[in-house]
Design a protein around this motif. Sequence first.
Motif, mmCIF file in Angstrom:
data_model
loop_
_atom_site.group_PDB
_atom_site.id
_atom_site.type_symbol
_atom_site.label_atom_id
_atom_site.label_comp_id
_atom_site.label_asym_id
_atom_site.label_seq_id
_atom_site.Cartn_x
_atom_site.Cartn_y
_atom_site.Cartn_z
ATOM 1 N N PHE A 283 11.484 32.596 -40.088
ATOM 2 C CA PHE A 283 10.298 33.447 -40.095
ATOM 3 C C PHE A 283 9.275 33.037 -39.033
ATOM 4 O O PHE A 283 8.627 33.895 -38.437
ATOM 5 N N VAL A 284 9.155 31.739 -38.782
ATOM 6 C CA VAL A 284 8.165 31.272 -37.809
ATOM 7 C C VAL A 284 8.566 31.667 -36.390
ATOM 8 O O VAL A 284 7.704 32.078 -35.589
ATOM 9 N N VAL A 285 9.849 31.560 -36.076
ATOM 10 C CA VAL A 285 10.301 31.912 -34.721
ATOM 11 C C VAL A 285 10.042 33.392 -34.405
ATOM 12 O O VAL A 285 9.453 33.710 -33.363
ATOM 13 N N PRO A 286 10.444 34.356 -35.278
ATOM 14 C CA PRO A 286 10.120 35.765 -34.991
ATOM 15 C C PRO A 286 8.609 36.019 -34.911
ATOM 16 O O PRO A 286 8.168 36.809 -34.069
ATOM 17 N N TRP A 287 7.846 35.353 -35.778
ATOM 18 C CA TRP A 287 6.381 35.523 -35.728
ATOM 19 C C TRP A 287 5.827 35.056 -34.398
ATOM 20 O O TRP A 287 5.001 35.747 -33.782
ATOM 21 N N ALA A 288 6.276 33.896 -33.923
ATOM 22 C CA ALA A 288 5.803 33.366 -32.639
ATOM 23 C C ALA A 288 6.187 34.289 -31.488
ATOM 24 O O ALA A 288 5.403 34.497 -30.554
ATOM 25 N N VAL A 289 7.387 34.856 -31.548
ATOM 26 C CA VAL A 289 7.842 35.788 -30.496
ATOM 27 C C VAL A 289 6.962 37.034 -30.482
ATOM 28 O O VAL A 289 6.548 37.507 -29.409
ATOM 29 N N MET A 290 6.650 37.579 -31.665
ATOM 30 C CA MET A 290 5.802 38.766 -31.741
ATOM 31 C C MET A 290 4.393 38.472 -31.232
ATOM 32 O O MET A 290 3.787 39.295 -30.533
ATOM 33 N N LYS A 291 3.860 37.300 -31.572
ATOM 34 C CA LYS A 291 2.528 36.927 -31.073
ATOM 35 C C LYS A 291 2.552 36.792 -29.555
ATOM 36 O O LYS A 291 1.605 37.202 -28.876
ATOM 37 N N LEU A 292 3.628 36.213 -29.030
ATOM 38 C CA LEU A 292 3.726 35.984 -27.590
ATOM 39 C C LEU A 292 3.761 37.294 -26.808
ATOM 40 O O LEU A 292 3.111 37.424 -25.766
ATOM 41 N N MET A 306 -1.680 43.474 -38.804
ATOM 42 C CA MET A 306 -1.307 42.698 -39.980
ATOM 43 C C MET A 306 0.191 42.772 -40.275
ATOM 44 O O MET A 306 0.715 41.974 -41.041
ATOM 45 N N ASN A 307 0.905 43.724 -39.662
ATOM 46 C CA ASN A 307 2.353 43.798 -39.863
ATOM 47 C C ASN A 307 3.037 42.533 -39.359
ATOM 48 O O ASN A 307 4.031 42.076 -39.946
ATOM 49 N N TYR A 308 2.525 41.962 -38.252
ATOM 50 C CA TYR A 308 3.099 40.725 -37.736
ATOM 51 C C TYR A 308 2.815 39.564 -38.690
ATOM 52 O O TYR A 308 3.640 38.673 -38.854
ATOM 53 N N TRP A 309 1.644 39.593 -39.299
ATOM 54 C CA TRP A 309 1.278 38.521 -40.223
ATOM 55 C C TRP A 309 2.164 38.529 -41.472
ATOM 56 O O TRP A 309 2.401 37.486 -42.081
#
Length: 435
Positions: A283-292, A306-309
């Motif tokens: 979950f952390v890896v996809p979240w970091a990719v979306m933030k990037l 908030m969908n990314y959160w």
Amino acid sequence: MSAAMNWTQDVITLICLLFLELPQIEMASGKVLEETYLKWVQYKENCAKMIENEPLSQVGLFCNRTFDRYACWPDAPAGSVVNISCPFYLPWYEKVSHSVVLRRCGSDGLWERDDSGQVWRDMTQCEEEKEVTSQELWFKQMMVSFRTLYTVGYSLSLFTLTTALIILLGFRKLHCTRNYIHANLFLSLILRAVSVIIKDTMLERHWGREIMKQTDVKEMLSHQAAIGCRIAQVMMQYCILANHYWFFGEAIYLYSVLIASVFIDSTKYLPYICLGWGTPLLFVVPWAVMKLYKENKECWAFNENMNYWWIIRFPILFASIINFLIFMKILKVILSKLRANNQSEYADYKLRLAKATLTLIPLFGIHEIVFIFATDEQTTGILRYIKVFFTLTLNSFQGLLVAVLYCYANKEVRTELKRKLRSWRLEAEITCCGQ
């Protein structure tokens, strides 16, 4: 030289206003600083186009159009007072949108200067009100108190958990699957405490640097400067998720021992490692990719979409709900066993049930269920403050509570410590007498 000094003072004044007027939380100040600076750049570019493209319409002496790093001034006839709307880049622009900033054009066709030699300008109407309301002051003090509170909590938890981890791993007789799971839970809480403290330090370092010139602002808002606090943010989210999934592992282990065999064998250790340390990566890896790629702003501390959160929030909610259901099931089993064994000793039965309940709550992280449906988008006003207070307090002191209950107050651990101390004392006496 004086123009450069004036420009530097304007930039410093703007930055100071931002940090003084806003609540003293580095993340909020950083977000507003970045937005304000980008609006200021847009305002400057619009002014440059006006200066270049507007035709000369003045007859006779007039003061030249200019941008003084604060406002954009048109040509003005000699001997006049010019007023223009407050700049739209000000964070409080909505409050002063109908106000003006003033300049005087002298009879010689030059902008008037004050006693210090700087071009005179009256921007009092565009300034934020100096009086801080009692509610705003209370909010700022409360945020500072919250940060102090959870810093103390995480520091105490860090010390007690580290000592508890050394004890569990240092004594061979304490080595078993149950204590290995406890040790990993302790480690996840230690990493969570460390990551929160490092994240706060990185944010303070990133947004707390001294502003002396425009390049300092550009450097502060650059992606290169934010790399450190972004890495800290990612590590913190990983540690929080790992913490929740080691709570999940504790719940599954206890359920498999007390009630039934589930999808993880209670005698095998590797599946718990995969659950506790591996699941968060999913979950952390996809979240970091979306933030990037979608929200690559400042320190990734804010969630515009908030969908990314939910990539981070969903697994936490899922683990918390399952933990709560397992907690209720185990409590039901304990209740039935205590009823059967203590039918004539009702007071003792209630005391033991309460003890079992209070012991399971921190082990499973059941406190998370209290505000599980009070999401960040839904909580406002006093409810938000209550949620922040309880969440920060419980999360920061949770490590201390877990270390005390499952190490320092544990009968097995205390017995082994006493045995080891007696052994050390005996060895010391033999060594002393032998000499």
